[in-house]
Design a protein around this motif. Structure first.
Motif, PDB file in Angstrom:
ATOM      1  N   ASP A 124       0.674  -1.228   0.086  1.00  0.00           N
ATOM      2  CA  ASP A 124       0.012  -0.009   0.013  1.00  0.00           C
ATOM      3  C   ASP A 124       0.845   1.133   0.096  1.00  0.00           C
ATOM      4  OD1 ASP A 124      -2.214  -1.355  -0.306  1.00  0.00           O
ATOM      5  OD2 ASP A 124      -2.906  -1.165   1.849  1.00  0.00           O
ATOM      6  N   VAL A 125       1.828   1.312   0.932  1.00  0.00           N
ATOM      7  CA  VAL A 125       2.671   2.284   0.831  1.00  0.00           C
ATOM      8  C   VAL A 125       3.483   2.646  -0.279  1.00  0.00           C
ATOM      9  CG1 VAL A 125       4.882   3.347   2.052  1.00  0.00           C
ATOM     10  CG2 VAL A 125       2.858   2.456   3.607  1.00  0.00           C
ATOM     11  N   SER A 126       4.024   1.666  -0.749  1.00  0.00           N
ATOM     12  CA  SER A 126       4.759   1.585  -2.124  1.00  0.00           C
ATOM     13  C   SER A 126       4.132   2.099  -3.082  1.00  0.00           C
ATOM     14  CB  SER A 126       5.308   0.075  -2.484  1.00  0.00           C
ATOM     15  OG  SER A 126       6.151  -0.148  -1.622  1.00  0.00           O
ATOM     16  N   TYR A 127       2.866   1.759  -3.195  1.00  0.00           N
ATOM     17  CA  TYR A 127       1.933   2.180  -4.392  1.00  0.00           C
ATOM     18  C   TYR A 127       1.571   3.753  -4.037  1.00  0.00           C
ATOM     19  CZ  TYR A 127      -2.326   2.459  -6.938  1.00  0.00           C
ATOM     20  OH  TYR A 127      -3.285   2.724  -8.207  1.00  0.00           O
ATOM     21  N   GLU A 128       1.339   4.169  -3.149  1.00  0.00           N
ATOM     22  CA  GLU A 128       0.837   5.438  -2.729  1.00  0.00           C
ATOM     23  C   GLU A 128       2.198   6.408  -2.950  1.00  0.00           C
ATOM     24  OE1 GLU A 128      -0.097   5.265   1.288  1.00  0.00           O
ATOM     25  OE2 GLU A 128      -1.703   4.353   0.995  1.00  0.00           O
ATOM     26  N   HIS A 129       3.320   6.084  -3.075  1.00  0.00           N
ATOM     27  CA  HIS A 129       4.910   6.636  -3.442  1.00  0.00           C
ATOM     28  C   HIS A 129       5.411   6.360  -4.653  1.00  0.00           C
ATOM     29  CE1 HIS A 129       4.028   7.342   0.989  1.00  0.00           C
ATOM     30  NE2 HIS A 129       4.973   8.223   0.741  1.00  0.00           N
ATOM     31  N   ARG A 165       3.216  -0.940   6.890  1.00  0.00           N
ATOM     32  CA  ARG A 165       3.296   0.452   6.392  1.00  0.00           C
ATOM     33  C   ARG A 165       4.619   1.504   6.843  1.00  0.00           C
ATOM     34  NH1 ARG A 165      -1.305   2.492   4.148  1.00  0.00           N
ATOM     35  NH2 ARG A 165      -0.203   4.684   4.200  1.00  0.00           N
ATOM     36  N   GLU A 166       4.571   1.355   8.093  1.00  0.00           N
ATOM     37  CA  GLU A 166       5.646   2.015   8.837  1.00  0.00           C
ATOM     38  C   GLU A 166       7.073   1.861   8.428  1.00  0.00           C
ATOM     39  OE1 GLU A 166       6.124   3.911  12.320  1.00  0.00           O
ATOM     40  OE2 GLU A 166       4.367   3.707  13.101  1.00  0.00           O
ATOM     41  N   GLY A 167       7.388   0.529   8.192  1.00  0.00           N
ATOM     42  CA  GLY A 167       8.811   0.270   7.796  1.00  0.00           C
ATOM     43  C   GLY A 167       8.945   0.713   6.374  1.00  0.00           C
ATOM     44  N   CYS A 168       7.798   0.571   5.483  1.00  0.00           N
ATOM     45  CA  CYS A 168       8.289   0.872   3.945  1.00  0.00           C
ATOM     46  C   CYS A 168       8.149   2.483   4.065  1.00  0.00           C
ATOM     47  CB  CYS A 168       6.891   0.516   3.398  1.00  0.00           C
ATOM     48  SG  CYS A 168       7.148   0.631   1.676  1.00  0.00           S
ATOM     49  N   LEU A 169       7.273   3.211   4.798  1.00  0.00           N
ATOM     50  CA  LEU A 169       7.340   4.575   4.895  1.00  0.00           C
ATOM     51  C   LEU A 169       8.817   5.187   5.358  1.00  0.00           C
ATOM     52  CD1 LEU A 169       4.938   6.152   4.316  1.00  0.00           C
ATOM     53  CD2 LEU A 169       4.281   6.120   6.654  1.00  0.00           C
ATOM     54  N   SER A 170       9.335   4.396   6.583  1.00  0.00           N
ATOM     55  CA  SER A 170      10.653   5.071   7.017  1.00  0.00           C
ATOM     56  C   SER A 170      11.700   4.630   5.833  1.00  0.00           C
ATOM     57  CB  SER A 170      11.135   4.058   8.029  1.00  0.00           C
ATOM     58  OG  SER A 170      10.159   4.184   9.055  1.00  0.00           O
ATOM     59  N   ILE A 199      11.250   4.553   2.531  1.00  0.00           N
ATOM     60  CA  ILE A 199      11.186   5.550   1.421  1.00  0.00           C
ATOM     61  C   ILE A 199      11.772   6.855   1.867  1.00  0.00           C
ATOM     62  CG2 ILE A 199       9.412   6.698  -0.031  1.00  0.00           C
ATOM     63  CD1 ILE A 199       7.831   4.116  -0.457  1.00  0.00           C
ATOM     64  N   ALA A 200      11.339   7.093   3.200  1.00  0.00           N
ATOM     65  CA  ALA A 200      11.641   8.845   3.360  1.00  0.00           C
ATOM     66  C   ALA A 200      13.193   8.813   3.584  1.00  0.00           C
ATOM     67  CB  ALA A 200      11.384   9.015   4.946  1.00  0.00           C
ATOM     68  N   SER A 201      13.778   7.675   3.917  1.00  0.00           N
ATOM     69  CA  SER A 201      15.240   7.408   3.890  1.00  0.00           C
ATOM     70  C   SER A 201      15.877   7.613   2.611  1.00  0.00           C
ATOM     71  CB  SER A 201      15.697   6.166   4.658  1.00  0.00           C
ATOM     72  OG  SER A 201      16.978   5.660   4.217  1.00  0.00           O
ATOM     73  N   ILE A 202      15.361   6.884   1.596  1.00  0.00           N
ATOM     74  CA  ILE A 202      15.542   6.760   0.287  1.00  0.00           C
ATOM     75  C   ILE A 202      15.683   8.277  -0.399  1.00  0.00           C
ATOM     76  CG2 ILE A 202      15.271   6.014  -2.004  1.00  0.00           C
ATOM     77  CD1 ILE A 202      14.091   3.524  -0.754  1.00  0.00           C
ATOM     78  N   GLN A 203      14.548   9.014  -0.006  1.00  0.00           N
ATOM     79  CA  GLN A 203      14.393  10.147  -0.751  1.00  0.00           C
ATOM     80  C   GLN A 203      15.195  11.282   0.054  1.00  0.00           C
ATOM     81  OE1 GLN A 203       9.965  10.247  -0.931  1.00  0.00           O
ATOM     82  NE2 GLN A 203      10.029   9.395  -2.746  1.00  0.00           N
ATOM     83  N   ASN A 204      15.439  11.247   1.316  1.00  0.00           N
ATOM     84  CA  ASN A 204      16.095  12.328   1.840  1.00  0.00           C
ATOM     85  C   ASN A 204      17.438  11.926   2.482  1.00  0.00           C
ATOM     86  OD1 ASN A 204      13.440  13.542   1.648  1.00  0.00           O
ATOM     87  ND2 ASN A 204      12.785  12.580   3.540  1.00  0.00           N
ATOM     88  N   LYS A 205      17.909  10.766   2.321  1.00  0.00           N
ATOM     89  CA  LYS A 205      19.086  10.358   2.445  1.00  0.00           C
ATOM     90  C   LYS A 205      19.580  10.384   3.995  1.00  0.00           C
ATOM     91  CE  LYS A 205      20.897  11.763  -1.930  1.00  0.00           C
ATOM     92  NZ  LYS A 205      20.604  10.311  -2.645  1.00  0.00           N
ATOM     93  N   ILE A 206      18.178  10.070   4.620  1.00  0.00           N
ATOM     94  CA  ILE A 206      18.402  10.054   6.282  1.00  0.00           C
ATOM     95  C   ILE A 206      18.506   8.943   6.677  1.00  0.00           C
ATOM     96  CG2 ILE A 206      17.184  12.329   6.552  1.00  0.00           C
ATOM     97  CD1 ILE A 206      14.828  10.831   7.353  1.00  0.00           C
TER      98      ILE A 206
END
Lengths: 334, 334
Positions: free
Chosen positions: A84-89, A299-304, A306-313
């Motif tokens: 779900d999260v992947s899809y949303e992003h 969800r949370e795992g995927c969210l973190s 993707i955030a990490s991928i996009q913001n290099k955090i």
DNA sequence: TTGTAAGCGTTATCAA
DNA sequence: TTGATAACGCTTACAA
């Protein structure tokens, strides 16, 4: 076969650069060319090639998921959260399983590397030094779900199995149970096994209840291991009034054996499960059990990630709260 | 970031063509260069880029899987079959779900198209004319699993739901049940609903048993719909001696309501389920149920698909045999 | 606003 | 046995 931007460019009489701009909505062209390009694209049934795009952008917009062989609803819920999260992003998920007790884990990681996934989620697989090593050498961002390693730098999301087990056993004690068995946990499993056993032990000790190791029946979380445990309780420990199980399936095994021996749950014996799987509310009686928020974990795992991928955090590990779902399999003793 | 064949070529002092040959084991180079190239590749931690390769080879070695939202063990088994076969043949699987009743189906198909999957497997999603249309226009080989369409040219693998239901009801009749209810099927579901209802009806008719439509309780295959159905049987049709359910979950609902009303299964009422899901042998009593070979279905489907991709042959639809798994939820009446 | 051209990491053709 | 080089379908400076 399929039309490319070159074809569109040729037919529309513009350059491929312009086509690319229009397709990607980048602006900087007049309405007329836009219309023309879009019309031709439609006529040719153009479909962008995500692969080619990945190559130049050095990002595949893809999340890899590795999980164990087991096929239970457990994984279904996590996967759904991830998907779900992947899809949303705008990410796709590519899935592989690592084989029984991780036999295929290296091939899996290799595959994910060659596919150049942007991030990797590893679910429930126990990782040893060698695996962590090659995982890091992949140079791919990753997060562990429902598992962890003994290294500080590997981010994970999971519930605290020790304290979840503690909560469950504590609940039995509050209901005045004093002779409590434990079933279904594999003590060699340092993720889902020993922590739950230790939680059980700690809860007893904190209430000054003597721990009898004979009341801890090891198993593999299965229905059968629950059945077997209950058989042993009946034969050797008739004094047991409650059993804490390391999985719902084991709990169902307990109930099943009780039934065969004319013992009623919870009248004669109380049972607490672990997982809050779909079956737990279908059993007779409905099962009191420890819930892990699986979908949310996905969800949370995927969210973190993707955030990490996009913001290099850096990804922060997280222990998420468990919950005791109280149904009808525990009796309050007086 | 990651090393490419160019890097290897530079360091090893050979051309990229030679590197490619060595990496892919194509032969036509002497042992010395091979060793050198391999050594450098290792030193640089080279990892081939499957994406770049896909681009020139016009094949992604990828299988797309689309399935409904639902997250049950049902899908887990099918997925596992698919993933195993894919793995064995060097394919990866990319997974997406189509959302509740296929809401996301178009986006899913689109995604698979843009990812240029070599083949597509659609599980359990009911496809309408519009979807079949865009599916064909994708120009991607596909196969349907556990579902079909009314068009001749869409290949599928599934069991014959009509005859599976017939078998189940026939078994009840052989055990001398004459007043048999049906629960849990959605009559509007032309794949898993109406065929099962029709199989039930046909079996009764073939044994000259009058069909009472009031004994057919529609539902959505869920536990709750089973509970509800049984409630109605108890209130209005106490004469029912057996219930055929369109799913195991519905059957568990039946059993649950029976239990609450002091009816024993199978002593007072017999129950047959459908799916042979994991829970069916954990219930009390263990459930007699119709088995669909899910894992095999996944395997076979994926196998046909890959064969079709590699040999450009047409996929044959296949109806695979069901099986009645006899456990302990049916009583033989005298 | 539009086009030219380089480049992403490979494979594959052709020539040497 | 090896190397140049075009091509795969796309994005993206840079130039016009």
């Amino acid at each position: 076969m399929a039309a490319t931007i070159k074809d569109i460019a040729r037919v529309a009489g513009v350059s491929i650069a312009t086509v690319s701009r229009v397709i990607n909505n980048l602006g900087g062209y007049n309405e007329e060319t836009e219309k023309k390009v879009l019309a031709v694209a439609k006529a040719l049934e153009y479909r962008k090639n995500e692969n080619a795009r990945s190559l130049v952008q050095k990002s595949t917009k893809t999340i890899g998921v590795i999980m164990p062989e087991v096929t239970t609803a457990f994984y279904g819920d996590i996967i759904k959260g991830i998907e779900d999260v992947s899809y949303e992003h705008g990410y796709s998920v590519i899935l592989t399983h690592a084989g029984m007790s991780g036999a295929r884990i290296h091939e899996s990681m290799n595959l994910m590397g060659e596919r150049r996934v942007d991030g990797l989620i590893i679910v429930s697989v126990e990782l040893h030094e060698a695996e962590i090593e090659s995982l890091s050498s992949l140079g791919i961002l990753f997060i562990l779900l429902s598992t962890k390693t003994n290294r500080e730098d590997t981010p994970y999301i999971k519930v605290d199995d020790f304290s979840a087990a503690y909560t469950a056993v504590n609940y039995l004690i509050e209901n005045n149970h004093r002779i409590i068995g434990m079933a279904g946990a594999n003590p060699d499993d340092s993720i889902a096994g020993s922590p739950r056993i230790n939680g059980y032990i700690q809860a007893l000790q904190d209430h000054s209840i003597k721990v009898d190791l004979n009341l801890i029946k090891a198993g593999d979380f299965s229905f059968e291991s629950g059945k077997k445990a209950m058989q042993e309780f009946i034969e050797h420990h008739a004094e047991v009034t409650a059993v804490f199980c390391a999985s719902d399936e084991a709990a169902l095994g307990i109930i099943s054996t009780c039934f065969e021996n004319d013992l009623q749950v919870p009248k004669d014996i109380s049972v607490v499960g672990y997982d809050n799987s779909k079956v737990s509310h279908m059993s007779i009686p409905p099962l009191t059990t420890v819930a892990q928020p699986l979908y949310e974990m996905g969800r949370e795992g995927c969210l973190s990630l993707i955030a990490s991928i996009q913001n290099k955090i850096k990804i922060e590990s997280k222990v998420i709260p468990h919950e005791l779902v109280i149904r009808k399999s525990v009796k309050k003793l007086s």
